[in-house]
Design a protein around this motif. Structure first.
Motif, short mmCIF file in Angstrom:
data_model
loop_
_atom_site.label_atom_id
_atom_site.label_comp_id
_atom_site.label_asym_id
_atom_site.label_seq_id
_atom_site.Cartn_x
_atom_site.Cartn_y
_atom_site.Cartn_z
N LEU A 33 0.46 -1.24 -0.65
CA LEU A 33 -0.08 0.14 0.13
C LEU A 33 1.29 1.41 0.14
CD1 LEU A 33 -3.00 -1.50 3.09
CD2 LEU A 33 -3.23 -0.72 0.10
N ALA A 92 1.91 2.16 -3.51
CA ALA A 92 1.13 2.54 -4.35
C ALA A 92 0.87 3.95 -4.00
CB ALA A 92 -0.11 1.58 -4.24
N TYR A 96 1.88 7.41 -6.60
CA TYR A 96 0.38 7.51 -7.08
C TYR A 96 0.84 9.09 -6.64
CZ TYR A 96 -1.70 4.27 -9.02
OH TYR A 96 -2.78 3.09 -9.79
N PRO A 103 -15.01 6.60 -2.85
CA PRO A 103 -15.15 6.09 -3.90
C PRO A 103 -15.84 5.02 -4.89
CG PRO A 103 -12.93 5.30 -3.03
CD PRO A 103 -13.57 6.44 -1.65
N GLN A 163 -9.82 10.54 -6.64
CA GLN A 163 -11.09 9.43 -6.06
C GLN A 163 -8.82 8.44 -5.98
OE1 GLN A 163 -14.39 8.01 -8.14
NE2 GLN A 163 -13.36 6.77 -9.02
N ILE A 164 -8.53 8.40 -6.76
CA ILE A 164 -7.38 7.21 -6.36
C ILE A 164 -7.09 7.04 -5.14
CG2 ILE A 164 -5.26 6.47 -7.38
CD1 ILE A 164 -6.51 6.79 -9.88
N SER A 185 -8.82 6.40 -2.54
CA SER A 185 -9.09 4.67 -2.29
C SER A 185 -8.39 4.12 -1.39
CB SER A 185 -9.09 4.07 -4.29
OG SER A 185 -9.98 4.85 -5.05
N LEU A 186 -6.95 5.11 -1.36
CA LEU A 186 -5.83 4.76 -1.30
C LEU A 186 -5.75 5.25 0.31
CD1 LEU A 186 -2.92 5.42 -3.14
CD2 LEU A 186 -3.34 2.54 -2.40
N PHE A 233 -8.47 4.73 1.97
CA PHE A 233 -9.41 3.74 2.68
C PHE A 233 -9.14 2.51 2.49
CE2 PHE A 233 -13.21 6.98 1.65
CZ PHE A 233 -13.35 6.39 3.00
N ALA A 234 -8.31 2.55 1.69
CA ALA A 234 -7.57 0.68 2.07
C ALA A 234 -7.04 0.94 2.98
CB ALA A 234 -6.76 0.51 0.51
N MET A 277 -7.40 -1.10 6.48
CA MET A 277 -6.75 -2.43 6.81
C MET A 277 -6.21 -2.14 7.77
SD MET A 277 -6.30 -4.67 4.73
CE MET A 277 -7.67 -5.13 3.52
#
Ligand SMILES: [Cu+2]
Lengths: 102, 223, 546
Positions: B43, B46, B50, B131, B149-150, B153-154, B156-157, B161
């Motif tokens: 994560l 990523a 980004y 998202p 939005q990305i 997304s990250l 929330f991920a 987690m």
């Protein structure tokens, strides 16, 4: 290995206070405009906090050399994951062909 | 369960002595934390990529975060790490009452963290920052709102987690509490308390990085 | 030294200690858990094999006449998913590793017996999700779950299969973790690191990969599931995401995963060669360290799967160079094995026959891997049958052959019975010939340009495809035969005695099958590994139990 030195309650409270102070500092610094150094300072403070937790709360300081090596190895492989992936992303712009992602 | 001979009772058959048994558990726990580092590592990789590619969107997304709530939660987690460490310490001294007290405090602080997180999530939902079809982001900057939005997304991920690990930690604390009330731990045998302690501190460690990455470092740039 | 030991007959061992089903399902004995794994992966091997046979039957003729294109997509996907995640990954480490690691280091069990049992249950639960996906219409993404197909377009049950892979991943993590802790903390007195069998080194290295790599696969799969369920967009180019990031994260695990499948097998090969050449392996330290080197270097090469996917040319050059480096420790192993055989007193027993097959097949698989590491050749043969042939040579030719070699070598230890030697030799020959007939034509097909993953092909490729299908039938017999005669030997096999091959290693110094806690007394090791000189010297025979 049995007779570990153990940190005292006093150490725990000292680490705790330091962690809280560092949190306050990092929030304070975030309100200043340091350009790219905002990230540098914030991550430096985060790493200091992480080290305090690792060394004292998780007692890594008092653990065997093997345990320390395991942690270092994990960070090494993490760097490989990030670094080698970046070796692609950072050099995509160098090519003459059109990069669809860029 | 005979309380008089906890040392003999707690030694599993395949170990020579309690020390070997404890060393093995500790080593195994650290190895497990290695897997956790790599798990979150994907994560973080990523996130970094980004952020480099979509810097403006990252700043815009990051500026919607409530720093105050994030800071409160950071403090809450740090306090829970202190109570956890004190629970381990009391367990090692064989002080059952204090162990229970600190385990309960850790549990309460853990749930406080999750509560604050829920408030934040609710805010994101209200502001259409989750998202998916509901996502909507107004801005003046020169970038595609999908890039924000990305970011979310990250966000929330990563926080999701992390929260998931907190919930598991809560379950483990509850198990420790029950075992402790039943008198499972003593000065000789308290490995489970120590192991859960390591896990709990690790979850704290992850948050120590998530907080600046998601809330702080892009706060002052203009997108 | 074929001593049948009557005294072992009556003794209680791990098999006859308790016959109830409960005693198997709740066992914490590493030997029984190894057998639970063996039973499970055998079932999955047969399942994956059925998919393989259907694929080969479809390719018998150029036209797509047996199955529809969609069905074919599902067949090769399910073949890959089942064979990799449910057979190859657990094959050697969870069966033979589980059984032998504590025995070889003189321990009563793995360090965490309950975790070991839990990891089997986790494996079964994960397998359940994968089977559920197969039964509810199958999966058609390829075993690689590439985005955006897996996240956006596929109509099959991707989430269930992905969840299954995620769960079995944890089983593999826990097995690896258990082996590492066991090797560190449970060695018998006197058993120093440099006295460890090479089997242990190989398993240690593979376990390091399981612990470091698998979590990255896990989080990648979580992101795929989130993307599919909630449209997160991290891998979705329409939303600004990068599908290549999925490939980076996926191959960060999946290239090293090849070494999870290969390294433990290499450990088996080292043991068997030493035993049947009656020699200490040539360059013990180098062979041990090459396992570690493979594990570490294996993490530096993953993007060689992505040369044509759009990564930067500069990154491709770096990854190409790094990939060449992996050839070095692999070659060290092959050279040292052959050097061990040189001037050894070789007994031509069936485990060694499998080892010879292994060395030949691994050489071909490994060397074609070096071809593929070169960007220029890879651009030419990417996604052709050349690649299919290459990885089958490594993952079947090497890994499965090594697994079979190990099953033969330790079958007497596991069951106390000898397999029929002649049948074993026949099946070894069938595997070697069948394998080459199946996959060598695929190198040619790939080089001629036949792409993988299509159910139809131009007629000029038919001859080679027919050869391949014929080879697959022979190979299938070669794989089924051992299952039959192993089962036969349980009842009719000769009693093996504790050490039928007169091998070095602690596992041979206890009864066959071993008692529940492995050794009557914890052994104290005072000798170096592979002391075949001492074992074979007529004056000073080392005490070998039995
Ligand atoms: Cu690879």
């Amino acid at each position: 290995m049995s007779a570990h030195a153990h940190p005292t309650v006093k150490t725990f409270f000292a680490v705790w206070i330091t962690l809280l102070i560092l949190t306050a500092v990092t929030v304070g610094v975030a309100t200043l405009d340091l350009g790219p150094f905002n990230a540098v300072v914030a991550l430096a403070i985060a790493t200091t906090k992480a080290l305090l937790v690792l060394l004292f709360f998780m007692e890594l300081r008092y653990s065997s050399a093997m345990t320390k090596m395991v942690v270092v190895a994990a960070l090494f492989f993490l760097c490989l994951l990030v670094g080698l992936t970046l070796s692609d992303y950072m050099t995509r712009g160098w090519s003459s062909y059109v990069n669809p992602f860029r | 369960m005979p309380d008089s001979t906890p040392a003999v009772h707690n030694l599993k058959h395949h170990f020579a002595d309690l020390e070997q048994q404890k060393d093995s558990s500790t080593f195994a726990m650290w190895l497990f934390l290695v897997t956790e580092i790599m798990f979150f590592g994907g994560l973080f990789a990523a996130y970094l990529i980004y952020r480099l590619y979509y810097f403006n969107a990252w700043v815009a997304g990051s500026q919607t975060m409530e720093i105050k709530l994030g800071a409160i939660n950071t403090a809450v987690l740090i306090c829970s790490s202190l109570t956890m460490v004190l629970a381990v310490h009391s367990a090692k001294l064989g002080n059952r009452k204090l162990t229970s007290l600190f385990l309960i405090l850790t549990l309460v602080l853990g749930f406080t963290f999750l509560g604050v997180k829920a408030v934040e999530y609710h805010g994101h939902w209200e502001h259409h920052e989750v998202p998916g079809a509901n996502f909507h982001f107004e801005h003046e900057g020169n970038f595609d709102p999908n890039q924000v939005q990305i970011f979310f997304s990250l966000y929330f991920a990563m926080t999701g987690m992390h929260a998931f690990h907190m919930i598991i930690g809560g379950g483990l604390l509850l198990w420790l509490l029950i075992s402790n009330l039943r008198g499972r731990f003593s000065t000789e045998y308290n490995t489970p308390v120590e192991m859960v302690g390591l896990y709990w501190h690790f979850v704290d460690l992850v948050w120590i990085y998530l907080f600046p990455l998601l809330y702080l470092i892009s706060h002052h740039h203009n997108g | 030294m074929e001593t049948t030991n009557l005294s072992t007959e009556k003794k209680t061992n791990y098999l006859n200690a308790d016959y109830s089903i409960k005693s198997w399902l709740l066992t914490t004995d590493h030997k029984r858990i190894g057998l639970l794994y063996l039973a499970s992966i055998t079932v999955f091997f047969l399942l994956g094999g059925i998919f393989a046979m259907l694929i080969r039957l479809e390719l018998l003729t150029p036209a797509g006449d047996l199955v529809l294109a969609d069905t074919y997509n599902k067949l090769f996907t399910m073949h890959g998913v089942v064979m990799i995640f449910l057979f190859l990954i657990p094959s050697v480490p969870a069966v033979l590793g589980n059984f032998l690691v504590p025995l070889m280091i003189g321990a009563k069990d793995l360090a965490m017996p309950k975790l070991n049992l839990a990891s089997w249950y986790i494996f079964i639960v994960g397998a359940g999700f994968i089977l559920y996906a197969i039964l509810t219409g199958g999966l058609d993404t390829g075993w690689t779950f590439y985005t955006p197909y897996a996240t956006t377009y596929s109509n099959t049950n991707v989430v269930s299969a992905a969840l299954g892979v995620f769960i079995t991943g944890f089983s593999s993590i826990f097995t690896g973790l258990n082996i590492i802790v066991t090797v560190h903390k449970m060695r018998a007195p006197g058993l120093t690191w440099r006295r460890l069998p090479l089997f242990i080194w190989a398993h240690y290295a593979a376990s390091v990969i399981m612990v470091l790599g698998t979590p990255v696969l896990a989080i990648t799969i979580v992101l795929v599931a989130l993307e599919r369920l909630f449209h997160f967009g991290i891998f979705d180019a329409r939303l600004g995401g990068d599908p290549l990031l999925f490939q980076h994260l996926f191959w960060f695990y999946s290239h090293p995963a090849v070494y999870i499948m290969v390294l433990p097998g290499m450990g088996i090969i080292s043991e068997i060669i030493a035993c049947f050449a009656r020699k200490r392996p040539f360059g013990y330290d180098f062979v041990a360290m090459s396992s570690i080197a493979i594990a570490v270097l294996g993490f530096l090469v993953w993007a060689h799967h992505m040369y044509v996917a759009g990564i930067s040319t500069y990154a491709a050059m770096i990854f190409s160079l790094l990939t060449f480096f992996v050839a070095i420790p692999s070659a060290v192993k092959v050279f040292n094995w052959t050097a061990t055989l040189y001037k050894g007193s070789i007994t031509f027993a069936s485990p060694l026959l499998y080892v010879f097959a292994y060395i030949g097949l691994f050489m071909v698989g490994g060397l074609t891997g070096v071809f593929l590491a070169a960007v220029g050749i890879d651009l030419h043969v990417t996604d052709t049958y050349f690649v299919v042939a290459h990885f089958h040579y490594v993952m079947v030719g090497a890994s499965v052959t090594a697994f079979l070699a190990g099953m033969h070598f330790w079958w007497p230890k596991i069951t106390g019975k000898m397999y029929p030697e002649f049948a074993a030799k026949i099946s070894g020959l069938l595997v070697f010939c069948g394998f080459n007939l199946t996959f060598f034509p695929q190198f040619l097909l790939g080089y001629l340009g036949m792409p993988r993953r299509y159910h139809a092909y131009p007629p000029e490729f038919q001859v080679l495809n027919v050869l391949s299908t014929a080879g697959a039938s022979i190979l299938a017999i070669g794989f089924l035969l051992p299952m039959l005669y192993f089962a036969w030997s349980l009842r009719y096999g000769k009693d093996a005695g504790p050490n039928p091959f007169n091998a070095a290693g602690l596992e041979w110094q206890t009864a066959s099958p071993p008692p529940t806690y492995n050794f009557e007394e914890t052994p104290v090791v005072t000798w170096e590994a592979y002391n075949y000189d001492e074992i074979d010297s007529p004056q000073k025979g080392v005490e070998v139990a039995g």
